[in-house]
Design a protein around this motif. Structure first.
Motif, PDB file in Angstrom:
ATOM      1  N   ASP A  12      13.585 -22.898   1.601  1.00  0.00           N
ATOM      2  CA  ASP A  12      12.630 -22.043   2.306  1.00  0.00           C
ATOM      3  C   ASP A  12      13.064 -21.840   3.756  1.00  0.00           C
ATOM      4  N   SER A  13      14.343 -21.719   3.985  1.00  0.00           N
ATOM      5  CA  SER A  13      14.888 -21.558   5.330  1.00  0.00           C
ATOM      6  C   SER A  13      14.298 -20.326   6.014  1.00  0.00           C
ATOM      7  N   PHE A  14      14.028 -20.456   7.305  1.00  0.00           N
ATOM      8  CA  PHE A  14      13.576 -19.337   8.110  1.00  0.00           C
ATOM      9  C   PHE A  14      14.685 -18.301   8.321  1.00  0.00           C
ATOM     10  N   PHE A  15      15.912 -18.668   7.949  1.00  0.00           N
ATOM     11  CA  PHE A  15      17.049 -17.793   8.226  1.00  0.00           C
ATOM     12  C   PHE A  15      17.663 -17.187   6.959  1.00  0.00           C
ATOM     13  N   ASP A  16      17.036 -17.376   5.813  1.00  0.00           N
ATOM     14  CA  ASP A  16      17.521 -16.745   4.595  1.00  0.00           C
ATOM     15  C   ASP A  16      17.389 -15.229   4.712  1.00  0.00           C
ATOM     16  N   ARG A  17      18.421 -14.523   4.316  1.00  0.00           N
ATOM     17  CA  ARG A  17      18.424 -13.059   4.362  1.00  0.00           C
ATOM     18  C   ARG A  17      18.946 -12.530   3.024  1.00  0.00           C
ATOM     19  N   ASN A  18      18.196 -12.783   1.965  1.00  0.00           N
ATOM     20  CA  ASN A  18      18.652 -12.412   0.622  1.00  0.00           C
ATOM     21  C   ASN A  18      17.585 -11.671  -0.180  1.00  0.00           C
ATOM     22  N   ARG A  19      16.654 -11.041   0.529  1.00  0.00           N
ATOM     23  CA  ARG A  19      15.591 -10.313  -0.154  1.00  0.00           C
ATOM     24  C   ARG A  19      16.118  -9.073  -0.858  1.00  0.00           C
ATOM     25  N   TYR A  20      17.110  -8.436  -0.265  1.00  0.00           N
ATOM     26  CA  TYR A  20      17.652  -7.200  -0.817  1.00  0.00           C
ATOM     27  C   TYR A  20      19.118  -7.407  -1.222  1.00  0.00           C
ATOM     28  N   VAL A  21      19.562  -6.614  -2.176  1.00  0.00           N
ATOM     29  CA  VAL A  21      20.944  -6.666  -2.648  1.00  0.00           C
ATOM     30  C   VAL A  21      21.536  -5.261  -2.558  1.00  0.00           C
ATOM     31  N   SER A  22      22.699  -5.148  -1.923  1.00  0.00           N
ATOM     32  CA  SER A  22      23.329  -3.839  -1.767  1.00  0.00           C
ATOM     33  C   SER A  22      23.907  -3.357  -3.091  1.00  0.00           C
ATOM     34  N   VAL A  23      24.246  -2.073  -3.128  1.00  0.00           N
ATOM     35  CA  VAL A  23      24.807  -1.477  -4.332  1.00  0.00           C
ATOM     36  C   VAL A  23      26.091  -2.182  -4.749  1.00  0.00           C
ATOM     37  N   THR A  24      26.955  -2.488  -3.790  1.00  0.00           N
ATOM     38  CA  THR A  24      28.246  -3.092  -4.116  1.00  0.00           C
ATOM     39  C   THR A  24      28.145  -4.573  -4.458  1.00  0.00           C
ATOM     40  N   GLU A  25      27.036  -5.234  -4.090  1.00  0.00           N
ATOM     41  CA  GLU A  25      26.886  -6.671  -4.338  1.00  0.00           C
ATOM     42  C   GLU A  25      25.981  -6.979  -5.521  1.00  0.00           C
ATOM     43  N   ARG A  26      25.329  -5.979  -6.085  1.00  0.00           N
ATOM     44  CA  ARG A  26      24.391  -6.227  -7.164  1.00  0.00           C
ATOM     45  C   ARG A  26      25.115  -6.800  -8.383  1.00  0.00           C
ATOM     46  N   PRO A  27      24.631  -7.930  -8.923  1.00  0.00           N
ATOM     47  CA  PRO A  27      25.277  -8.513 -10.110  1.00  0.00           C
ATOM     48  C   PRO A  27      25.203  -7.561 -11.301  1.00  0.00           C
ATOM     49  N   GLN A  28      26.327  -7.464 -12.017  1.00  0.00           N
ATOM     50  CA  GLN A  28      26.409  -6.661 -13.237  1.00  0.00           C
ATOM     51  C   GLN A  28      27.179  -7.481 -14.269  1.00  0.00           C
ATOM     52  N   PRO A  29      26.481  -8.350 -14.994  1.00  0.00           N
ATOM     53  CA  PRO A  29      27.160  -9.283 -15.904  1.00  0.00           C
ATOM     54  C   PRO A  29      28.117  -8.628 -16.885  1.00  0.00           C
ATOM     55  N   GLU A  30      27.819  -7.401 -17.291  1.00  0.00           N
ATOM     56  CA  GLU A  30      28.694  -6.756 -18.265  1.00  0.00           C
ATOM     57  C   GLU A  30      29.977  -6.206 -17.641  1.00  0.00           C
ATOM     58  N   PHE A  31      30.027  -6.130 -16.285  1.00  0.00           N
ATOM     59  CA  PHE A  31      31.207  -5.599 -15.604  1.00  0.00           C
ATOM     60  C   PHE A  31      31.828  -6.570 -14.605  1.00  0.00           C
ATOM     61  N   ASP A  32      31.086  -7.581 -14.152  1.00  0.00           N
ATOM     62  CA  ASP A  32      31.615  -8.504 -13.151  1.00  0.00           C
ATOM     63  C   ASP A  32      32.655  -9.436 -13.765  1.00  0.00           C
ATOM     64  N   PRO A  33      33.795  -9.646 -13.094  1.00  0.00           N
ATOM     65  CA  PRO A  33      34.820 -10.558 -13.598  1.00  0.00           C
ATOM     66  C   PRO A  33      34.260 -11.976 -13.755  1.00  0.00           C
ATOM     67  N   VAL A  34      34.734 -12.675 -14.752  1.00  0.00           N
ATOM     68  CA  VAL A  34      34.314 -14.052 -15.008  1.00  0.00           C
ATOM     69  C   VAL A  34      35.382 -14.988 -14.459  1.00  0.00           C
ATOM     70  N   PRO A  35      35.054 -15.854 -13.495  1.00  0.00           N
ATOM     71  CA  PRO A  35      36.049 -16.774 -12.942  1.00  0.00           C
ATOM     72  C   PRO A  35      36.576 -17.740 -14.004  1.00  0.00           C
ATOM     73  N   VAL A  36      37.790 -18.200 -13.768  1.00  0.00           N
ATOM     74  CA  VAL A  36      38.406 -19.181 -14.657  1.00  0.00           C
ATOM     75  C   VAL A  36      37.995 -20.572 -14.197  1.00  0.00           C
TER      76      VAL A  36
END
Length: 419
Positions: free
Chosen positions: A27-51
């Motif tokens: 519950d940090s007063f400095f969290d800034r993750n309410r919104y997600v940009s177009v380029t950062e939005r997770p897309q499980p069907e297209f995002d690379p899977v790390p090894v």
């Protein structure tokens, strides 16, 4: 702001070092993750899977591209166009520990021109970073970096008469602390870098001496933040930079050693009106050891903001005003003012487009020169699946200068592969 394929810079190292501190309350007063940009939005069907490699995750990547530039040497009168190919392998490694963090990156980028072999070049980059969570409120971070790059022909330091690009070797590191307790956050950093610039031959004979640019650079900085509310905070920050150059080797060369101080106040926010940003305004002063060189002082600005117009559109803006070493013998200082705006839009789930424009002014000290540069880029990214995507981009650059004006067009197609 313009999103071109580029090699990793010092800014990325600083950002990763900052992210290494993970011991923060949920519950940090400095969290800034309410919104997600177009380029950062997770897309499980297209995002690379790390090894997965034990307690680490690795993300290999290969970029292969081809393109064309209309003014390869950023020349005022004698424009030379050429086609080129690019191959750029890289791998990122990061730990998956619940506490502490360690990561590393390796990257290479080779550009091969079809008709102008002198411009073919290879850039190399390596870094490692880590974070130690001493307590839930206090952490230590650090990073080391080594890179070998080729200076772009469009750089203000580039000489059109040079037979090939100037090679730059840089070795550096950073150490710092992060502290956060309730509404208060403290960030401190100490960095050191060594730069070495290679001499190059001149077209018509002779050598372009670059030894005057070799230097050791050290910067110490601190930022103290206070959050009256969870949506925004105010901060004060300051930094001191010392640049120690090699002793002049030729008669008439200036002593370029300097010390710069920057003091700023600002705000960091993520507001319910779909806006997030970090803006700082203050004063900078750079003093030079050479008695013939005038000190530089004035307004200092660093800021960026993102407007999340809809879930499908993100508008980003940035502004800065800072003092740089332009890398030319006649002066050791220039004030760089930059403004940029970029728009990302998701046409389809796997099809993104972007357009951006940047304006940069270079105001040189102790010499009659001023450059105004405008760069515009449009691009499109197609995601085929988790392992492959493609990008097509066009960039236009125009510089208006009383010393070196030029126009350059570049088109490029890139295929990005991830295992």
């Amino acid at each position: 702001m313009i999103k071109t394929a580029h090699f990793v810079t010092a800014a990325s190292v600083a950002a990763i070092s900052a992210s290494a501190f993970t011991a923060q309350a949920q519950d940090s007063f400095f969290d800034r993750n309410r919104y997600v940009s177009v380029t950062e939005r997770p897309q499980p069907e297209f995002d690379p899977v790390p090894v997965r490699l034990g307690a680490f995750e690795a993300q290999p990547r290969l970029r292969v591209g081809a393109g064309y530039r209309s003014n390869l040497f950023a020349s005022t009168t004698d424009e030379t166009g050429d086609s080129f190919g690019v191959i750029a392998p890289s791998v990122d490694l990061v730990s998956t520990w619940s506490r502490h963090e360690f990561g590393a990156s390796l990257a290479a980028e080779h550009t091969e021109y079809v008709d102008t072999g002198s411009e073919s070049a290879t850039d190399l980059f390596a870094r490692a970073f880590g974070g130690l969570d001493v307590t839930s409120s206090f952490g230590l971070v650090g990073a080391v970096l080594a890179e070998h790059t080729n200076e772009p022909r469009a750089s203000v330091a580039s000489d059109p008469a040079a037979a090939e690009p100037v090679e730059v070797d840089r070795v550096g590191g950073e150490a710092g602390i992060n502290y956060e307790q309730g509404r208060v956050r403290l960030r401190g950093r100490l960095s050191a870098d060594t730069y070495n610039f290679s001499d190059v031959s001149l077209n018509g004979g002779g050598t372009l001496d670059q030894d005057f640019r070799d230097r050791d650079e050290m910067t110490g900085s601190v930022r103290v933040s206070y959050a009256p509310q969870r949506d925004w905070s105010v901060f004060a920050e300051g930094s001191v930079t010392s640049r120690d150059y090699d002793a002049p080797t030729s008669p008439g060369q200036r002593t370029r050693d300097s010390e710069g101080t920057i003091v700023r106040v600002g705000t960091n926010f993520e507001l319910p009106i779909l806006l997030r940003g970090d803006i700082a305004v203050g004063y900078h002063q750079f003093e030079y050891d050479d008695p013939t060189a005038e000190d530089v002082s004035g307004l200092s600005v660093e800021g960026n903001a993102n407007w999340f117009v809809t879930q499908l559109t993100t508008v980003s803006a940035s502004a800065s005003r800072r003092v740089i070493d332009p890398g030319i013998q006649s002066t050791a200082a220039a004030t760089q003012t930059a403004l940029g705006v970029n728009v990302d839009h998701e046409l389809r789930r796997n099809w993104l487009v972007n357009a951006g424009i940047d304006f940069t002014n270079f105001d040189f000290e102790n010499v009659d020169r001023s450059d105004d540069r405008i760069e515009f880029e449009v691009g499109s990214l197609w995601k085929f699946n988790r392992n492959a995507s493609a990008r097509l981009s066009y960039r236009f650059a125009d510089q208006d200068s009383n010393v070196r004006s030029f126009t350059d067009n570049r088109v490029m197609a890139t295929l990005i592969l991830t295992p």
